[in-house]
Scaffold this motif. Structure first.
Motif: not given
Length: 135
Positions: A52-60, A72-75, A86-89
């Motif tokens: 997992l290299v990066a993330r993109r979120w759209t929040i409405t 980049p990444g998560v947490v 698996s990976y969890a956060y």
């Protein structure tokens, strides 16, 4: 904390499950602040490792206001997930309305260096027992 059902999506053998929870104790409706936590589990059902290299979120929010979040990444991590693992956060999202939604993608890289987007399923953020008003 009130939990909702899990939302799930699969892309190229990468399964993303999200379970949002309303955090009443951190919310202050009188001040226009509603807060949710969400737990994410990413399962690698493909034949090779993925990172997992990066993330993109759209929040409405409930008024249709949209916020894009990229990074980049998560947490603070860019985990490598081996086949069958698996990976969890957990993370969170405040809104200025009592409901909204989130959707997005994780930018994944396979062992050959190929990048692909693993879909994060759309999920709703709703205060339990509240009526959602649609415009």
């Amino acid at each position: 904390m009130h939990s909702a059902p899990a939302y799930s999506a699969e892309t190229e053998g990468v399964v993303v499950r999200v379970r949002p929870s309303y955090l009443a104790g951190q919310s202050d409706p009188a001040e226009g602040r509603w807060v949710w936590a969400y737990q994410v589990e990413i399962v690698n059902l493909s034949g090779g490792p993925v990172q997992l290299v990066a993330r993109r979120w759209t929040i409405t929010d409930a008024l249709g206001r949209v916020e894009e979040v990229r990074g980049p990444g998560v947490v603070g991590e860019q985990p490598v997930i081996e086949p069958g693992d698996s990976y969890a956060y957990a993370s969170g999202c405040p809104l200025t309305t009592p409901s909204g939604s989130m959707v997005g993608a994780y930018f994944m890289q396979d062992a050959e260096g190929r990048m692909f987007e693993a879909a994060i399923p759309a999920f709703s953020l709703d205060v339990p027992d509240a009526r959602r008003v649609l415009n």
